[in-house]
Design an enzyme around this catalytic site. Structure first.
Site, mmCIF file in Angstrom:
data_model
loop_
_atom_site.group_PDB
_atom_site.id
_atom_site.type_symbol
_atom_site.label_atom_id
_atom_site.label_comp_id
_atom_site.label_asym_id
_atom_site.label_seq_id
_atom_site.Cartn_x
_atom_site.Cartn_y
_atom_site.Cartn_z
ATOM 1 N N LYS A 205 45.753 45.046 44.472
ATOM 2 C CA LYS A 205 46.862 45.474 43.667
ATOM 3 C C LYS A 205 47.222 47.028 43.739
ATOM 4 O O LYS A 205 46.700 47.651 44.809
ATOM 5 C CB LYS A 205 46.131 45.718 42.325
ATOM 6 C CG LYS A 205 45.824 44.224 41.754
ATOM 7 C CD LYS A 205 46.634 43.084 41.471
ATOM 8 C CE LYS A 205 46.661 41.591 41.627
ATOM 9 N NZ LYS A 205 45.413 41.258 40.964
HETATM 10 C C1 LIG Z 1 44.838 39.901 40.084
HETATM 11 C C2 LIG Z 1 45.473 39.350 38.945
HETATM 12 C C3 LIG Z 1 44.479 39.048 37.832
HETATM 13 C C4 LIG Z 1 43.297 39.243 37.821
HETATM 14 O O1 LIG Z 1 42.728 40.252 38.238
HETATM 15 P P1 LIG Z 1 41.035 40.636 38.757
HETATM 16 O O2 LIG Z 1 40.897 42.191 38.511
HETATM 17 O O3 LIG Z 1 40.928 39.938 40.066
HETATM 18 O O4 LIG Z 1 40.287 39.812 37.604
HETATM 19 C C5 LIG Z 1 45.033 38.225 36.636
HETATM 20 N N1 LIG Z 1 46.469 38.027 36.648
HETATM 21 C C6 LIG Z 1 47.383 38.433 37.750
HETATM 22 C C7 LIG Z 1 48.482 37.871 37.629
HETATM 23 C C8 LIG Z 1 46.796 38.973 38.905
HETATM 24 O O5 LIG Z 1 47.635 38.935 40.054
#
Ligand SMILES: *Cc1c(COP(=O)(O)O)cnc(C)c1O
Length: 356
Positions: A205
């Site tokens: 992210k």
């Molecule tokens: C990364 C992501 C998540 C989940 O995040 P985590 O921190 O890995 O649990 C949920 N929704 C979307 C669209 C994502 O890209």
């Protein structure tokens, strides 16, 4: 014409064709950027004697709240659990429906199943690749309690229409903004507006805490409940009071992770500026007539609101003589990493078995 065989891995220095041109390093799809000051800060936390949830988490939450216009924010050990907890706070459970998109990381709808509710998939707008708000109203039933939109690749869903729709039908909104930290809607930060807003700090992210996430809420009552769901439902009082009011889980962020986040957050705008520059370069290189003629579909060229979490291209597979996997293998062979993360969720085995 028969499809070419899967390409062999190539020696990139040789592929570059000249000993004078050094081979470029492999370009991964994503790579976190952790500075030395943050690494030193993590070492300090490790030496401090307090490594799990403590003062660094509180400090990180305060900075996140400032970033989100002063709204209450709590940090967790994933983005996924923040959405599950938001659903629980909103009272969503068995017999309820939650409208969402089939084009996302599977976490988005897994959390709906996890609380015993049923995801209702509404198709996407093929241009934005986000949930098609024109189709949402047609999917609302008396059982609908919430909607989980996703800002895919960082491009925000239309917040004005989204929240007008939610108000009209009295639905809770849990924005899955895992990919849109630092994006804006009409000049306001995602997270500073709306109902529940969920962010992820997974290493892919725009900022990371290694693993982690946070939930933006509406008031302190919701934040208190979120704290309970975060850690076994425990409520402490005085020196020796302990009560358990709800069935919570184990979702707390560590101080080690929070210290990484404290080093990342001030760099978010710098990171996103760089992403925007790179997106401009992709447009310059891919928007050539010869490439357009192939039928490659580029994402919307949004240089004001999107944080450019990803740069997604749609391949015209029906016009290609090779498959998507071959395109990826060929890119890999020349040192360019790509990824596939979002097969349509309703077609996964568990979803098919549940009737989709
Ligand atoms: C990364 C992501 C998540 C989940 O995040 P985590 O921190 O890995 O649990 C949920 N929704 C979307 C669209 C994502 O890209």
């Amino acid at each position: 014409m028969s499809a070419p065989a899967r390409p062999e891995p190539v020696d990139r220095a040789a592929a570059a064709g000249s000993a004078a041109i050094p081979a470029a390093p492999f370009l991964p799809m994503t790579r976190p950027s952790i500075d030395e000051e943050t690494i030193a800060g993590v070492a300090e936390v490790l030496r401090s004697g307090w490594i799990t949830s403590g003062p660094k988490v509180k400090e990180f939450e305060a900075r996140l709240s400032e970033y989100c216009g002063g709204r209450p924010v709590r940090a967790f050990n994933s983005g996924t659990c923040t959405m599950e907890i938001a659903l629980r706070i909103a009272g969503v459970g068995p017999g309820h429906e939650v409208i969402t998109t089939p084009l996302s990381w599977v976490a988005t709808s897994n959390v709906v199943l996890a609380v015993g509710a049923r995801p209702v998939f509404v198709d996407i707008d093929p241009v934005t690749r986000n949930i098609d708000l024109d189709r949402v109203e047609g999917a609302i039933t008396p059982a609908t309690h919430a909607i989980i939109p996703v800002d895919l690749a960082g491009l925000p869903v239309d917040r004005d229409r989204l929240h007008a729709l939610a108000r009209k039908h009295r639905l809770r909104v849990i924005e899955d903004a895992a990919q849109s930290f630092g994006s804006t809607w009409r000049g306001r930060r995602i997270g500073a507006i709306g109902d529940f807003v969920s962010f992820s700090f997974h290493p892919n992210k725009n900022i990371t805490t290694v693993e982690g996430g946070c939930l933006v809420m509406n008031d302190e009552a919701e934040a208190k409940l979120a704290e309970q769901y975060r850690l076994q439902g425990v409520v402490r009082s005085g020196f020796d009071g302990m009560e358990v009011e709800v069935v919570g889980g184990k979702f707390n962020l560590t101080d080690v992770a929070a210290r990484v986040g404290l080093g990342q957050l001030p760099r978010l705008d710098e990171f996103n500026l760089r992403r925007r520059e790179l997106a401009r370069v992709y447009f310059e290189l891919l928007d050539a007539p010869a490439i357009r003629a192939l039928g490659l579909q580029l994402p919307p060229a949004d240089f004001t609101q999107s944080n450019w979490h990803m740069f997604q291209v749609v391949l015209p597979e029906e016009r290609l003589t090779i498959r998507r996997g071959d395109v990826m293998a060929n890119l890999h062979a020349v040192g360019i990493g790509t990824g596939v993360h979002y097969p349509a969720i309703h077609l996964f085995g568990v979803y098919r078995r549940l009737g989709w």
